[in-house]
Design a protein around this motif. Structure first.
Motif, short mmCIF file in Angstrom:
data_model
loop_
_atom_site.label_atom_id
_atom_site.label_comp_id
_atom_site.label_asym_id
_atom_site.label_seq_id
_atom_site.Cartn_x
_atom_site.Cartn_y
_atom_site.Cartn_z
N ASN A 57 0.68 -0.92 -0.32
CA ASN A 57 -0.15 0.26 -0.07
C ASN A 57 0.99 1.33 -0.43
N ASN A 69 4.42 6.02 -8.54
CA ASN A 69 2.59 5.35 -7.87
C ASN A 69 2.71 3.57 -8.49
N ASP A 87 1.74 1.73 -10.93
CA ASP A 87 2.96 1.83 -12.08
C ASP A 87 4.26 1.96 -11.84
N LYS A 97 -2.93 -2.87 -8.80
CA LYS A 97 -3.97 -3.21 -8.42
C LYS A 97 -4.85 -1.90 -8.45
N ASP A 98 -4.41 -1.18 -8.21
CA ASP A 98 -4.40 0.52 -8.63
C ASP A 98 -3.71 1.87 -8.43
N GLU A 99 -4.10 2.68 -8.20
CA GLU A 99 -3.14 3.78 -8.57
C GLU A 99 -2.10 3.91 -7.37
N ASN A 100 -2.40 3.66 -6.01
CA ASN A 100 -1.59 3.27 -5.01
C ASN A 100 -1.34 1.67 -3.94
N THR A 101 -1.97 0.99 -4.63
CA THR A 101 -1.22 -0.66 -4.35
C THR A 101 -0.32 -1.35 -6.01
#
Length: 556
Positions: free
Chosen positions: A104, A118, A120, A171-175
């Protein structure tokens, strides 16, 4: 970290061999005002040059001392300690098998080139390393990637181990989710290595345009890693200049840093290879701090008002034995005789700083997996003589290599240590044939190839896992030692395959007992290396892993 790991570490260290530098050479600091309140540049002297401005291409402590100020990994170690804490990842977790790691990430983090951090960006880094080709696959260039994650997407050398790295997914911008094929004792500790610190994806695209090359053992590093301007991390300082003529790297405070800003605007790392010259430079006011203080200088500097904190014990110094260089070492009684000849207590008392400890196994007692039940080999000259007689080696002659032009955290005065051990061995009737060798590349190459019957080396841990010590030397056949004992190898590797922490530590404890029963070499001591600062400096928290964060330092 760093020295006596493998051919990889040797070659990189050879590339950063240092020369003596005069303390009066010019630097950014020379334009500073002398009043402490007006000073905006901190100059710190290390014993060696950095080898690269890209930590992913490094394995030596002098490089990481510089790059750690500019690059951050997903995890870090607590300030002044060895406990893992959040870095660019605020929190992390894994599945029960230890094969899926979820991070996270911190929000609002920027790279030095203005790019946003991030998930990515994390995956861009890990996939970049995984897809290295050509010379980048040399263990001399990508040592830590190969140590932590194995090989590459397409191994070009059939002897390169299969990659354990599987994938990285945003998984998402911050994971970010990183998957490996098998659980490893090197995780999660490996996620804290500066060699796996996160770079700007924009910078990585520039990196890809340049190649490393090799001619024999000589590595030519890509241009971007040798000149300031392209590399971009997220740390409290950004690298602005590398003046190789003056042996200095300059950094400037990164004002958009996500965390607490650096207290001093400019930071300069200067190479001064000689420990006496480093001390003189501090006393003259030419530098504001230096590393690897000679034990004899600690009290002298303290009495003069200098700040000389001592790090915690997190290293090991040992005498290595090569059974290929001298067949007599194949006899256990000979190895035992050598171990019982060496007066470790005297070495610690006379050569190490206060807090030095006698070692009885191949990790310090600060590492989980240290055993209280290993076979002991106390100093006993008469016992050593009896063992040599039993082995039929009463007239043993043995070559003993030792390094010159170097000081290491675990080995503050190599020649003095050698002379004392030589005298100990001769008291037991062993004829010692000294062989002094230049540290890099001669000594490191000779010890790696197993051509020195006896030699002196050591290790400073990268993170608090026993495999980072014993796995470095005894997980498989290594020319440095020249022995093949499957019982030792199996015992060392048993822990590396366990995902459960307590079970892994128990396996390391057992492995230490197996190793010391076999006795491949002589663990001698663990040392708390000292670091010195000027009278007007509030120093950073000193780290047992030598991972100081200079953004914490300030002038009084």
């Amino acid at each position: 970290m760093r020295i006596s790991k493998s051919r990889a570490a040797r070659v990189i260290t050879a590339a950063v061999a240092v020369g003596l530098i005069a303390t009066g050479c010019s630097s950014d600091r020379d334009s500073d005002n002398e009043g402490s309140g007006d000073k905006d540049t901190f100059v710190f002297a290390g014993a060696g040059d950095p080898g690269s401005l890209d930590p992913a291409l490094a394995s030596d402590g002098e490089t990481f001392r510089v790059t750690r100020q500019a690059f951050e990994a997903l995890l870090e170690h607590e300030s002044g300690g060895s406990e893992l804490v959040g870095g660019l990842a605020e929190k992390w977790s894994s599945n029960d098998e230890g094969t899926v790691w979820t991070f996270n990430l911190r929000k609002g983090v920027k790279f030095h080139d203005g790019e946003e951090f991030n998930a990515d960006a994390v995956c861009a880094n890990y996939d970049h390393w995984f897809n290295w080709k050509g010379t980048y696959q040399s263990s001399a260039v990508s040592y830590y990637w190969q140590t932590i994650m194995g090989g590459f997407a397409k191994n070009e050398d059939p002897e390169t181990p299969e990659a354990n790295y599987k994938s990285c997914t945003a998984k998402d911008e911050n994971t970010a989710v990183i998957e490996v094929k098998k659980p490893s004792a090197n995780l999660p500790g490996g996620f804290s290595l500066n060699a796996l610190a996160i770079h700007s994806p924009k910078a990585i695209e520039e990196y890809k345009k340049q190649d490393a090359s090799a001619k024999g053992d000589a590595i030519t590093y890509p241009k971007y890693s040798q000149e300031a301007g392209t590399v971009a991390g997220t740390g409290p300082y950004k690298i602005t200049k590398w003046n190789k003529g003056n042996k200095e790297v300059s950094l400037e405070r990164f004002d958009d840093y996500w965390g607490e800003k650096a207290k001093i605007k400019n930071l300069v790392f200067r190479t001064i290879s000689d420990e006496q010259t480093r001390r003189q430079a501090l006393e003259a006011g030419d530098i504001d701090g230096y590393d690897l203080v000679a034990p004899a200088d600690v009290k002298t500097l303290e009495d003069k008002g200098f700040v000389v904190p001592t790090r915690g014990v997190f290293n090991l110094f040992y005498v290595g034995m090569s059974q290929t260089a001298n067949p007599a070492l194949k006899k256990k009684e000979v190895r035992q005789a050598i171990a019982q000849s060496i007066d470790k207590e005297n070495l610690v008392k006379t050569q190490l700083p206060e807090g030095g400890k006698v070692a009885d196994q191949f990790m310090p007692d600060t590492i989980e997996g240290y055993s209280k039940n290993v076979t002991q080999y106390p100093h006993d000259v008469n016992k050593a003589k009896d063992l040599l007689k039993k082995a039929g080696e009463e007239k043993l002659e043995i070559e003993f290599c030792y390094p010159t032009e170097v000081t290491r955290p675990y080995m503050p005065a190599p020649q003095d240590l050698f002379e004392l051990m030589k005298a100990d061995l001769e008291k037991a009737g062993i004829t010692v044939k000294p062989k002094a060798m230049k540290w890099a590349p001669d000594y490191l190459d000779a010890t790696e190839s197993g051509s020195c019957a006896l030699h002196m080396l050591g290790w400073t841990g990268d993170f608090n896992d026993g495999y980072n010590f014993i796995g470095t030397w005894f997980a498989e056949y290594d020319k440095q030692w020249g022995f093949k004992d499957q019982k030792v190898f199996d015992a060392v590797n048993a822990g590396s395959k366990l995902g459960n922490h307590d079970e892994r530590v128990a396996a390391y404890t057992k492995a230490n007992e197996v190793i010391m029963d076999y006795l491949p070499g002589v663990p001698v001591s663990s040392s708390p290396p000292a670091i010195a600062f000027a009278k007007n400096v509030n120093p950073p928290n000193v780290s047992p892993l030598t991972q100081e964060v200079f953004a914490e330092a300030s002038f009084k």
